[in-house]
Scaffold this motif. Structure first.
Motif, PDB file in Angstrom:
ATOM      1  N   GLN A 166       7.828 -59.410  23.156  1.00  0.00           N
ATOM      2  CA  GLN A 166       8.338 -59.621  21.694  1.00  0.00           C
ATOM      3  C   GLN A 166       7.584 -58.353  20.782  1.00  0.00           C
ATOM      4  O   GLN A 166       8.152 -57.881  20.020  1.00  0.00           O
ATOM      5  CB  GLN A 166       8.322 -60.929  21.163  1.00  0.00           C
ATOM      6  N   GLU A 167       6.292 -58.096  21.292  1.00  0.00           N
ATOM      7  CA  GLU A 167       5.418 -57.035  20.452  1.00  0.00           C
ATOM      8  C   GLU A 167       6.143 -55.861  20.814  1.00  0.00           C
ATOM      9  O   GLU A 167       5.971 -55.069  19.689  1.00  0.00           O
ATOM     10  CB  GLU A 167       3.782 -57.548  21.172  1.00  0.00           C
ATOM     11  N   CYS A 168       6.186 -55.546  21.929  1.00  0.00           N
ATOM     12  CA  CYS A 168       7.087 -54.371  21.928  1.00  0.00           C
ATOM     13  C   CYS A 168       8.283 -54.064  21.248  1.00  0.00           C
ATOM     14  O   CYS A 168       8.250 -52.929  20.723  1.00  0.00           O
ATOM     15  CB  CYS A 168       7.556 -54.223  23.544  1.00  0.00           C
ATOM     16  N   ILE A 169       9.122 -55.164  21.335  1.00  0.00           N
ATOM     17  CA  ILE A 169      10.626 -54.804  20.418  1.00  0.00           C
ATOM     18  C   ILE A 169      10.090 -54.668  18.883  1.00  0.00           C
ATOM     19  O   ILE A 169      10.582 -54.052  18.092  1.00  0.00           O
ATOM     20  CB  ILE A 169      11.311 -56.216  20.629  1.00  0.00           C
ATOM     21  N   LYS A 170       9.131 -55.672  18.373  1.00  0.00           N
ATOM     22  CA  LYS A 170       8.753 -55.586  17.009  1.00  0.00           C
ATOM     23  C   LYS A 170       7.962 -54.100  16.602  1.00  0.00           C
ATOM     24  O   LYS A 170       8.360 -53.342  15.595  1.00  0.00           O
ATOM     25  CB  LYS A 170       7.676 -56.430  16.826  1.00  0.00           C
ATOM     26  N   GLU A 171       7.145 -53.707  17.662  1.00  0.00           N
ATOM     27  CA  GLU A 171       6.754 -52.261  17.495  1.00  0.00           C
ATOM     28  C   GLU A 171       7.489 -51.199  17.374  1.00  0.00           C
ATOM     29  O   GLU A 171       7.552 -50.210  16.579  1.00  0.00           O
ATOM     30  CB  GLU A 171       5.390 -52.154  18.181  1.00  0.00           C
TER      31      GLU A 171
END
Length: 205
Positions: A166-171
């Motif tokens: 989810q951090e990857c998608i957010k960033e």
């Protein structure tokens, strides 16, 4: 919503798992790797695969004739190349969707990637041979800064798992995410990890 690719399918149990959770793509590796499958093995696996899941063949510096042969036999939907393939080679596969894997460590890498005449870019960390599939996370900051220059759908690979997806998608807001070792336990696909990974991608807001 980011697309999901589960790569390195090699067992009947893997097919059962992906059929349960329906990623958008699954990958069959035909390059030297601990996840490599033969054409015959892939044929048997595909017989049990839900036809709504798109089939990706992963190749490294393979001859055109062999890639086309495998693609036709298995009715692959996407060809993914992880080697030194250039546009002259890649453009031979115009009847297929083609993805090129690349490492991005600088602005110049972005400029190089932008020149590929392909349908998608898989951004991965590279091994010592420059072929990717390391399972290691790369520095997302450069891709985040320059990704709008690529002008092609971007799949993020390398070191992804249920903890950081989810951090990857957010960033990065990628078109898709590509995972293999991050959903394995003791070298084999893990049903719970795949479930959690896909659920986190699809529940991200």
């Amino acid at each position: 919503m980011a697309k999901v690719k589960i790569c390195g399918i090699k067992r009947g149990e893997d097919v059962d798992i992906v059929n349960s959770f329906m990623p958008d793509y699954v990958g069959f590796v035909f390059a030297e790797s601990k996840r490599k499958v033969s054409v015959e093995e892939a044929q048997k696996l595909i017989l049990g695969l839900n036809p709504q899941i798109r089939k990706v063949g992963v190749f490294v510096n393979e001859s055109y004739a062999r890639v086309i042969s495998i693609a036709k036999i298995l009715k692959l939907d996407v060809l993914q190349f992880h080697g030194d393939e250039g546009n002259e080679y890649l453009e031979k596969f115009k009847t297929y969707e083609v993805w090129k894997a690349a490492s991005i460590n600088s602005k110049s890498d972005i400029e190089k990637v932008s020149l590929y005449n392909v349908n998608g870019i898989v951004v991965d960390s590279l091994d010592g041979n420059g072929n990717g599939g390391t399972g290691k996370k790369f520095d997302w900051s450069i891709l985040k800064k320059y990704k709008n220059s690529i002008l092609k759908p971007i799949f993020v690979a390398g070191g992804l798992n249920e903890e950081n997806i989810q951090e990857c998608i957010k960033e990065l807001q990628p078109f898709g995410v590509d995972v293999s070792s991050g959903v394995e336990s003791n070298g084999v696909k893990d049903k719970l990890k795949i479930k959690n990974f896909i659920t986190k991608v699809r529940n991200f807001k």
